[in-house]
Scaffold this motif. Sequence first.
Motif, mmCIF file in Angstrom:
data_model
loop_
_atom_site.group_PDB
_atom_site.id
_atom_site.type_symbol
_atom_site.label_atom_id
_atom_site.label_comp_id
_atom_site.label_asym_id
_atom_site.label_seq_id
_atom_site.Cartn_x
_atom_site.Cartn_y
_atom_site.Cartn_z
ATOM 1 N N LEU A 35 0.344 -1.063 -0.197
ATOM 2 C CA LEU A 35 -0.467 0.115 0.349
ATOM 3 C C LEU A 35 0.848 1.058 0.337
ATOM 4 N N LYS A 36 0.479 2.446 -0.759
ATOM 5 C CA LYS A 36 1.185 3.199 -0.744
ATOM 6 C C LYS A 36 1.128 3.981 0.745
ATOM 7 N N PRO A 37 2.416 4.283 1.425
ATOM 8 C CA PRO A 37 2.288 4.662 2.896
ATOM 9 C C PRO A 37 2.047 5.862 2.237
ATOM 10 N N GLU A 38 1.834 6.672 3.794
ATOM 11 C CA GLU A 38 0.927 7.744 4.301
ATOM 12 C C GLU A 38 1.462 7.962 5.138
ATOM 13 N N TYR A 39 2.855 8.375 5.295
ATOM 14 C CA TYR A 39 3.150 8.574 7.082
ATOM 15 C C TYR A 39 4.303 9.451 6.682
ATOM 16 N N GLY A 40 4.619 9.976 7.801
ATOM 17 C CA GLY A 40 6.598 10.770 7.187
ATOM 18 C C GLY A 40 6.933 11.882 8.750
ATOM 19 N N LYS A 41 6.674 13.849 7.959
ATOM 20 C CA LYS A 41 6.917 14.338 9.646
ATOM 21 C C LYS A 41 5.847 14.421 10.542
ATOM 22 N N ASP A 42 4.862 14.491 10.775
ATOM 23 C CA ASP A 42 3.492 14.247 11.448
ATOM 24 C C ASP A 42 2.954 13.049 11.323
ATOM 25 N N LEU A 43 3.028 12.157 11.157
ATOM 26 C CA LEU A 43 2.761 10.590 11.722
ATOM 27 C C LEU A 43 3.919 9.458 11.737
ATOM 28 N N SER A 44 4.219 8.697 12.876
ATOM 29 C CA SER A 44 5.294 7.775 12.792
ATOM 30 C C SER A 44 4.584 6.739 11.461
ATOM 31 N N GLU A 45 5.573 5.990 11.495
ATOM 32 C CA GLU A 45 4.971 4.743 10.372
ATOM 33 C C GLU A 45 3.879 3.937 11.878
ATOM 34 N N THR A 46 4.811 3.511 12.257
ATOM 35 C CA THR A 46 3.458 3.024 13.477
ATOM 36 C C THR A 46 2.571 3.696 14.174
ATOM 37 N N ARG A 47 2.686 4.968 14.315
ATOM 38 C CA ARG A 47 0.673 5.891 13.905
ATOM 39 C C ARG A 47 -0.372 5.397 13.456
ATOM 40 N N TRP A 48 1.076 5.590 12.030
ATOM 41 C CA TRP A 48 -0.196 5.308 10.445
ATOM 42 C C TRP A 48 -0.910 4.349 10.637
ATOM 43 N N ILE A 49 -0.155 2.929 10.993
ATOM 44 C CA ILE A 49 -0.318 1.637 11.349
ATOM 45 C C ILE A 49 -1.853 1.343 11.760
ATOM 46 N N GLY A 50 -1.362 1.646 13.286
ATOM 47 C CA GLY A 50 -1.851 1.776 14.089
ATOM 48 C C GLY A 50 -3.796 2.064 13.954
ATOM 49 N N GLN A 51 -3.443 3.890 12.827
ATOM 50 C CA GLN A 51 -5.289 3.631 12.521
ATOM 51 C C GLN A 51 -5.253 3.453 11.586
ATOM 52 N N CYS A 52 -4.585 2.523 10.968
ATOM 53 C CA CYS A 52 -5.094 1.616 9.744
ATOM 54 C C CYS A 52 -5.760 0.119 10.168
ATOM 55 N N LEU A 53 -5.022 -0.041 10.861
ATOM 56 C CA LEU A 53 -5.653 -1.736 12.109
ATOM 57 C C LEU A 53 -6.954 -1.023 12.902
ATOM 58 N N ASP A 54 -6.730 0.187 13.924
ATOM 59 C CA ASP A 54 -8.166 0.722 13.759
ATOM 60 C C ASP A 54 -8.954 0.348 12.847
ATOM 61 N N ARG A 55 -8.988 0.879 11.630
ATOM 62 C CA ARG A 55 -10.113 1.430 10.935
ATOM 63 C C ARG A 55 -10.470 0.292 10.193
ATOM 64 N N LEU A 56 -9.321 -0.925 9.842
ATOM 65 C CA LEU A 56 -10.246 -2.215 9.067
ATOM 66 C C LEU A 56 -10.845 -3.069 10.227
ATOM 67 N N THR A 57 -10.481 -2.989 12.081
ATOM 68 C CA THR A 57 -11.497 -3.624 12.764
ATOM 69 C C THR A 57 -12.495 -2.979 13.107
ATOM 70 N N ALA A 58 -12.982 -1.743 12.583
ATOM 71 C CA ALA A 58 -14.263 -1.264 12.662
ATOM 72 C C ALA A 58 -14.871 -1.783 11.873
ATOM 73 N N LEU A 59 -14.555 -1.469 10.770
ATOM 74 C CA LEU A 59 -15.550 -1.912 9.522
ATOM 75 C C LEU A 59 -15.263 -3.692 9.372
ATOM 76 N N ALA A 60 -14.436 -4.188 9.645
ATOM 77 C CA ALA A 60 -14.779 -5.804 9.570
ATOM 78 C C ALA A 60 -16.534 -5.790 11.123
ATOM 79 N N LYS A 61 -16.360 -4.691 12.100
ATOM 80 C CA LYS A 61 -17.214 -4.850 12.708
ATOM 81 C C LYS A 61 -18.886 -4.915 11.972
ATOM 82 N N THR A 62 -18.651 -3.720 11.571
ATOM 83 C CA THR A 62 -20.064 -3.011 10.792
ATOM 84 C C THR A 62 -20.788 -3.604 9.949
#
Length: 528
Positions: A396-423
């Motif tokens: 996937l195209k990386p969307e992290y950088g100066k204001d967003l670390s890779e680990t935080r971006w991955i955490g946000q992505c997993l939160d979104r996927l978790t919500a999507l799976a439940k919804t």
Amino acid sequence: RGKISVISLYLLVERETKFYTIAIIANGRDLTMSTAEQPVIRFMAERGISEQTLLQAGCEPLREAFSGEDVDCIKFPYMKEGKEVNYKIRTIDTKEFRAKKDAELTWYNLDNVLEGLEKETFRDVYVVEGEIDCLSLIEAGIPNVLSVPSGAPTTANEDAKSAKKYEFVHKGMEFGLDKVRKWILATDSDDPGLHLRSDLSAVIGKARCYFIEWPEGIKDANDALLSWGGPDLAFFLREDEKEYPLDGLYLLSDIPEPPSLVLWESGFPELEKKFNTAPTCVSVCSGYPGHGKSDLTQQMWCQIAMKYNINVLLMSMETRIRPFVVRKLRSTYHNMKDIDLSDIQKREADDFIQSHFIFMQHENNEPSFMWVVDRIIDAHIKYGIQAVSIDPFNMLKPEYGKDLSETRWIGQCLDRLTALAKTLSIHIQVLTHPSKPGQGDSSHNVMTYDRISGSQHWANKPDQVWTIHRDNNKGSFKDADGFRITTANLKILKSRYRDLGWCDNFPMKMNMNTHCYECSEYDKSYKA
């Protein structure tokens, strides 16, 4: 009534208007009633509100010009510390309103409520959305009632706490309403009334709020007064107040019994109940390059689709759909090598693939995370998918950088996927690459979830984490005699729910006659 010490009575005759007035001055207060007042008294009586309640509330009859014509009106004074800071005038026939220009917005009936709080006559206060509703509760013997000054909004405010419309609520708290123990919101039952109820609960605080839910056919407090009478209205308000639900706080009785977790066995019967997947869950599969994670997951989803008749959205960004993924699905469908299949068998397998698999591909093979999310939602709507496999996340195209670390971006992505799976009630599986080996690391060692590239969130957030590992014999994937190594190890690293199985190692092997994985640990006993 035994409370008036000075009474002055005198007759005024206005020859031009021919209104005959008996002027009553009681303790310095003008309680004048005249023939001009009778339409207002009749109008309010038709709404169940007596002349005594009007006098108690300080209401006045008026003749005011509306649309160029003098008409009968009623004036509702807004009192604060004994002074009239605002008023509202309403025509009795056409329901037109007029308020004091540039007046301070404050609660209607504020002085009377503050007096009751000061004397501790009551600690609870009802809130309605109009003066007539306020007078209806007073008529029913409930003096502890306030009305908002400007009616109900057509839509709820996203940030009601800071909305200028509700400044009067904050000022009222500073003025003495902070002593109210319980706010009982008895707004109208229509949409604006419900929006007002939502806004007020946000401004006041839901922990202090209760609400009244009017029964079918009753719009507001005045409707209830007319339909039931004062005593029954008072009884209903006392007995039918409901606690306002608090976000995130529930008693056991408030939580509905959820449906049982739907389980899909992985398609390897030898594993019995030790390795299951389920909709509403997110799983992560990782492994070293060439160890077979794509092969295993594609086989697993084909087996699950065959057994449970579900549709699967499959994204393969490192392996072409045709011919490679199709070959694997054909082999799994018939449990035979693709090269050994007849044309009829291939068509039969392709018909199954056509009806149970949807393939997600980006034109540049560099999709963004939200592009993937949007395609998942589209596929769920159009094809009714129940499972998704994203292979691999690292493409996937990386969307992290100066204001967003890779680990935080991955955490946000997993939160979104978790919500999507439940919804959507679907299973979402993500395949990931391992991190670059550090000193002393190598692909000879069995993969662990702290070796997944990018973030420790790969271990914390998913419901399942597992890996497939082969002994690659220093990269050759051959044993000492030069034969291809077909054994592998399926390692379950995490299983959030007992129903999904548990952490364990399961020996696997690639059957070279079928090009399909089999579980070898229970092979003999299962066949027996």
